[in-house]
Write a protein that holds these residues in place. Structure first.
Motif, PDB file in Angstrom:
ATOM      1  N   PHE A  48       0.861  -1.015   0.074  1.00 32.72           N
ATOM      2  CA  PHE A  48       0.089   0.028   0.058  1.00 32.72           C
ATOM      3  C   PHE A  48       1.008   1.197  -0.137  1.00 32.72           C
ATOM      4  O   PHE A  48       1.904   1.454   0.834  1.00 32.72           O
ATOM      5  N   ARG A  49       0.525   1.947  -1.062  1.00 34.51           N
ATOM      6  CA  ARG A  49       1.468   3.425  -1.012  1.00 34.51           C
ATOM      7  C   ARG A  49       0.562   4.446  -0.224  1.00 34.51           C
ATOM      8  O   ARG A  49      -0.206   4.967  -0.585  1.00 34.51           O
ATOM      9  N   CYS A  50       1.081   4.600   1.022  1.00 32.36           N
ATOM     10  CA  CYS A  50       0.076   5.469   2.042  1.00 32.36           C
ATOM     11  C   CYS A  50       0.776   6.949   1.851  1.00 32.36           C
ATOM     12  O   CYS A  50       0.233   7.768   2.278  1.00 32.36           O
ATOM     13  N   HIS A  51       1.987   7.305   1.284  1.00 36.73           N
ATOM     14  CA  HIS A  51       2.455   8.284   1.038  1.00 36.73           C
ATOM     15  C   HIS A  51       3.417   8.356   0.051  1.00 36.73           C
ATOM     16  O   HIS A  51       3.836   7.486  -0.444  1.00 36.73           O
ATOM     17  N   ARG A  52       3.632   9.646  -0.642  1.00 43.05           N
ATOM     18  CA  ARG A  52       4.663   9.722  -1.666  1.00 43.05           C
ATOM     19  C   ARG A  52       6.101   8.856  -1.353  1.00 43.05           C
ATOM     20  O   ARG A  52       6.748   8.662  -2.183  1.00 43.05           O
ATOM     21  N   THR A  53       6.301   8.945  -0.112  1.00 36.38           N
ATOM     22  CA  THR A  53       7.627   8.692   0.543  1.00 36.38           C
ATOM     23  C   THR A  53       7.570   7.149   0.980  1.00 36.38           C
ATOM     24  O   THR A  53       8.838   6.748   1.354  1.00 36.38           O
ATOM     25  N   TYR A  54       6.436   6.568   1.236  1.00 36.42           N
ATOM     26  CA  TYR A  54       6.213   5.251   1.817  1.00 36.42           C
ATOM     27  C   TYR A  54       5.709   4.139   1.131  1.00 36.42           C
ATOM     28  O   TYR A  54       4.248   4.674   0.601  1.00 36.42           O
ATOM     29  N   LEU A  55       5.978   2.851   0.937  1.00 38.22           N
ATOM     30  CA  LEU A  55       5.249   1.945   0.773  1.00 38.22           C
ATOM     31  C   LEU A  55       5.244   0.622   1.804  1.00 38.22           C
ATOM     32  O   LEU A  55       6.140   0.545   1.889  1.00 38.22           O
ATOM     33  N   VAL A  56       4.022   0.431   2.163  1.00 36.48           N
ATOM     34  CA  VAL A  56       3.955  -0.324   3.080  1.00 36.48           C
ATOM     35  C   VAL A  56       3.502  -1.776   3.011  1.00 36.48           C
ATOM     36  O   VAL A  56       2.456  -2.000   1.952  1.00 36.48           O
ATOM     37  N   GLY A  57       4.207  -2.943   3.466  1.00 37.33           N
ATOM     38  CA  GLY A  57       3.608  -4.195   3.136  1.00 37.33           C
ATOM     39  C   GLY A  57       2.283  -4.620   4.191  1.00 37.33           C
ATOM     40  O   GLY A  57       2.458  -4.427   5.352  1.00 37.33           O
ATOM     41  N   MET A  58       1.416  -4.917   3.643  1.00 33.93           N
ATOM     42  CA  MET A  58      -0.138  -4.889   4.208  1.00 33.93           C
ATOM     43  C   MET A  58      -0.049  -5.971   5.302  1.00 33.93           C
ATOM     44  O   MET A  58      -0.681  -6.004   6.226  1.00 33.93           O
ATOM     45  N   LYS A  59       0.665  -6.971   4.996  1.00 35.78           N
ATOM     46  CA  LYS A  59       0.947  -8.070   5.886  1.00 35.78           C
ATOM     47  C   LYS A  59       1.452  -7.651   7.424  1.00 35.78           C
ATOM     48  O   LYS A  59       1.206  -8.182   8.380  1.00 35.78           O
ATOM     49  N   HIS A  60       2.226  -6.509   7.285  1.00 36.82           N
ATOM     50  CA  HIS A  60       2.627  -6.072   8.743  1.00 36.82           C
ATOM     51  C   HIS A  60       2.000  -5.024   9.090  1.00 36.82           C
ATOM     52  O   HIS A  60       2.524  -4.384  10.353  1.00 36.82           O
ATOM     53  N   ILE A  61       0.848  -4.656   8.564  1.00 40.64           N
ATOM     54  CA  ILE A  61       0.150  -3.519   9.349  1.00 40.64           C
ATOM     55  C   ILE A  61      -0.880  -4.060  10.466  1.00 40.64           C
ATOM     56  O   ILE A  61      -1.444  -5.111  10.249  1.00 40.64           O
ATOM     57  N   VAL A  62      -0.526  -3.732  11.681  1.00 40.53           N
ATOM     58  CA  VAL A  62      -1.441  -4.206  12.794  1.00 40.53           C
ATOM     59  C   VAL A  62      -2.543  -3.340  13.155  1.00 40.53           C
ATOM     60  O   VAL A  62      -3.785  -3.879  13.381  1.00 40.53           O
ATOM     61  N   SER A  63      -2.593  -1.798  12.973  1.00 44.47           N
ATOM     62  CA  SER A  63      -3.722  -1.320  12.863  1.00 44.47           C
ATOM     63  C   SER A  63      -3.643   0.194  12.196  1.00 44.47           C
ATOM     64  O   SER A  63      -2.399   0.334  11.660  1.00 44.47           O
TER      65      SER A  63
END
Length: 72
Positions: A48-63
């Protein structure tokens, strides 16, 4: 030096000018391409591209809220 990473191990990637840093548990790696280029190579259903600077692995999202994402 090349390092092969498992997609599920990527917690997040952070843009750093023309490169980006890929973060896994207990380590960071410099990826010599842009965050946009990395994003094109990764499956869109797992990141998930949550910001122009960050791409996050959705498996690691806790909340998450509208302003924050908590990672494991």
């Amino acid at each position: 030096i090349y390092k092969r990473l498992c997609i599920d191990d990527i917690i997040y990637a952070e843009a750093a000018d023309k490169y980006c840093y890929v973060s896994i548990k207990n380590d960071n790696f410099l990826y010599r391409k842009t965050l946009t280029e990395l994003e094109k190579q990764l499956p869109s259903d797992k990141f998930f591209r949550c910001h122009r600077t960050y791409l996050v692995g959705m498996k690691h999202i806790v909340s998450h809220t509208n302003n924050e994402i908590l990672l494991d």
